[in-house]
Design a protein around this motif. Structure first.
Motif, short mmCIF file in Angstrom:
data_model
loop_
_atom_site.label_atom_id
_atom_site.label_comp_id
_atom_site.label_asym_id
_atom_site.label_seq_id
_atom_site.Cartn_x
_atom_site.Cartn_y
_atom_site.Cartn_z
N LEU A 19 0.80 -1.22 -0.09
CA LEU A 19 0.09 0.08 0.09
C LEU A 19 0.96 1.32 -0.02
O LEU A 19 0.61 2.04 -0.78
N GLU A 149 -5.41 5.25 4.45
CA GLU A 149 -5.98 4.33 3.46
C GLU A 149 -5.86 2.97 4.06
O GLU A 149 -6.77 2.18 4.05
N ALA A 150 -5.01 2.66 4.93
CA ALA A 150 -4.82 1.41 5.54
C ALA A 150 -6.13 1.12 6.63
O ALA A 150 -6.66 0.01 6.75
N VAL A 152 -9.14 2.54 6.52
CA VAL A 152 -10.03 2.55 5.26
C VAL A 152 -10.40 0.90 4.84
O VAL A 152 -11.13 0.43 4.94
N ASP A 153 -9.37 0.48 4.52
CA ASP A 153 -8.97 -0.88 3.78
C ASP A 153 -9.41 -2.25 4.98
O ASP A 153 -9.58 -3.25 4.74
#
Length: 154
Positions: A19, A149-150, A152-153
């Motif tokens: 990522l 982002e992590a 959210v993932d």
């Protein structure tokens, strides 16, 4: 690898290497230089020998164009570039070889960014320009994007 002509910063980013790499390579304009500065990509390809040309712009109208070539791209591991050459292998006044490395550390990413210089004077000039603060801020910006982002993932 380190030597007496190298400057570097490191940061542990709470996101997986894949990522962080994806964000580092696909969203360059969002983290490349310390805000409120911005980055315009003039030309850039992620392959050895490719031209890399950017313009960094400051909040007071400052412009800092850079041009060089990409030396190495090892996905999820490292990219290296230099300003010693322009596209077409045309020599120009060299300042540094820059590198960005990404290593897995228990599911997180150890990010290391640095610059290797030809001379002690060039290294000292880069330090005086605010290398540690500026490249540290860039690491912070990359980490903030990747960690968001992590989450959210997750």
């Amino acid at each position: 690898m380190s030597n007496d002509l190298e400057l570097s910063v490191t940061r542990l980013i709470d996101a997986p290497v894949e990522l962080v790499w994806k964000i580092a390579t696909e969203r360059l304009t969002e983290w490349w230089c310390p805000k409120p500065w911005t980055t315009e990509i003039v030309d850039h390809e992620w392959r050895p020998g490719a031209r890399t040309a950017m313009i960094m712009r400051g909040p007071n109208g400052e412009e800092h164009p850079t041009e060089g070539i990409v030396l190495e791209v090892t996905p999820n591991t490292r990219f290296v570039f230099t300003d010693a050459l322009k596209a077409g292998w045309i020599p120009q006044t060299a300042f540094m070889v820059g590198f960005f490395e990404f290593a897995d550390e228990g599911g997180k990413t150890r990010y290391t960014a640095g610059a290797r210089h030809w001379t002690a004077e060039a290294k000292a000039r880069h330090e005086a320009m605010g290398f540690t603060e500026g490249w540290g801020k860039v690491a912070e910006q990359l980490a903030a994007i990747a960690e968001a982002e992590a989450r959210v993932d997750a």
